[in-house]
Enzyme design. Structure first.
Site, short mmCIF file in Angstrom:
data_model
loop_
_atom_site.label_atom_id
_atom_site.label_comp_id
_atom_site.label_asym_id
_atom_site.label_seq_id
_atom_site.Cartn_x
_atom_site.Cartn_y
_atom_site.Cartn_z
CE1 TYR A 127 46.84 34.81 29.39
CE2 TYR A 127 47.73 32.79 30.33
CZ TYR A 127 47.87 34.12 29.99
OH TYR A 127 49.06 34.76 30.25
CG LEU A 151 47.58 39.11 35.69
CD1 LEU A 151 46.35 39.32 34.81
CD2 LEU A 151 48.23 37.78 35.36
CE LYS A 181 46.90 34.21 33.55
NZ LYS A 181 48.23 34.74 33.28
CD GLU A 188 52.35 42.58 34.70
OE1 GLU A 188 52.04 41.76 35.57
OE2 GLU A 188 51.55 43.02 33.86
#
Ligand code: PDD
Length: 286
Positions: free
Chosen positions: A33, A206, A150, A182
């Site tokens: 996505y 990411l 992702k 993260e």
């Protein structure tokens, strides 16, 4: 009011958008996505999001032959149809309808399922989080090890956000081998003096598109960035902290595991970077 959404080539009311129970995205979480921010009815960082989408698809060998220009047209049409001024466009591509539950990929040539829809976010530019800053807790990073892709496998992110909320806080930072990887849905940073510290890119995180844009802007404004991992203890002693994402731009962090930063108020560096980011993103939006 019902939105007009995109499903496999068609623009239809959301109630009419139906996907098979055998879809790989539904059965296996086999999907990627993107979320592209919409500011003043325009798309920000569009090229970056499309480049990362192509990379995610390639890494998972999902075939989707929609071109960059077609993606732009779809995004723009949805924004226009739904009169979106501030928010984002969510895009998801799954490996398609496999016809049954099976661990093996469906045969080559099975069309992917392509879904896009708009989401309004009226408080993206202001609101209590921006004014007061956010409080984070740390949790272990229990995700898989290809966080650079992702994918829609967001259960741990979702569980961590719920844990943060249960603790009366706003978000969670993931920690692995003693270092922060993260945030649950963002890249994170600490500030020491005039230097911004953030984890370098690898499969552990990411590769944020907002992060990449922020790096460019920092270079233009002579703001120093040091790419290295940091611990929760180091964050708690930092002058400031913040996170970045397409849906939050630059968000000041004012508390890490119960320890207040920058006097419990958004710090000057985070505030300045937020202003710079929004200003530049607005100018470059398409
Ligand atoms: N999340 N890290 C993770 C785990 C994320 O989920 C995101 C984005 C980011 C920031 O990436 P970007 O700057 O490209 O938005 C970092 C999106 C916004 C989401 O899942 O809604």
């Amino acid at each position: 009011m019902s939105r007009i959404v995109y499903l496999n080539g068609e623009y239809i009311p959301e109630e009419e958008a139906k996907v098979s129970i055998f879809d790989r995205g539904f059965v296996m979480g086999d999907a990627v996505y993107e979320v592209t921010c919409v500011l003043d009815g325009k798309l920000t960082d569009f090229e970056g999001h499309m480049a990362r989408l192509a990379r995610s698809l390639k890494e998972l060998a999902i075939t989707c032959d929609i071109s960059r220009d077609e993606w732009l047209e779809i995004h723009r049409k949805l924004v226009a149809e739904n009169g979106l001024e501030l928010g984002g466009v969510y895009l998801q591509i799954t490996r398609g309808n496999a016809g049954d539950r099976d661990f093996h990929y469906p045969p080559a040539g099975t069309p992917p399922t392509v879904v896009l829809y708009t989401q309004e976010q009226p408080h993206m530019l202001d609101g209590p989080k921006v004014e007061k800053g956010v409080k984070v807790i740390s949790v272990p990073d229990l995700r898989w090890h290809r966080r650079d892709i992702k994918t829609v496998q967001l259960l741990w992110a979702s569980m961590s956000k719920m844990a943060a909320e249960a603790a009366g806080k706003d978000d969670a930072w993931f920690v692995e081998d003693g270092f922060v990887t993260e945030g649950s849905s963002n890249n994170c940073y600490i500030v020491k003096g005039n230097t911004i510290i953030t984890r370098p890119l690898s499969n552990d995180i990411l590769h944020g598109i907002t992060r990449a844009s922020l790096f460019r802007m920092c270079a233009e404004h002579q703001i120093k960035i040091e790419e290295r991992a940091f611990t929760i203890a180091e964050a708690q002693e930092a002058d400031e902290a913040f996170y970045t994402s397409a849906s939050a731009f630059v968000m000041p962090i004012v508390e890490v595991d119960g320890v207040a930063l920058s006097g419990g108020k958004p710090g000057p560096v985070a505030k300045r970077l937020r202003e710079i980011y929004i200003d530049e993103a607005r100018k470059a939006a398409i």
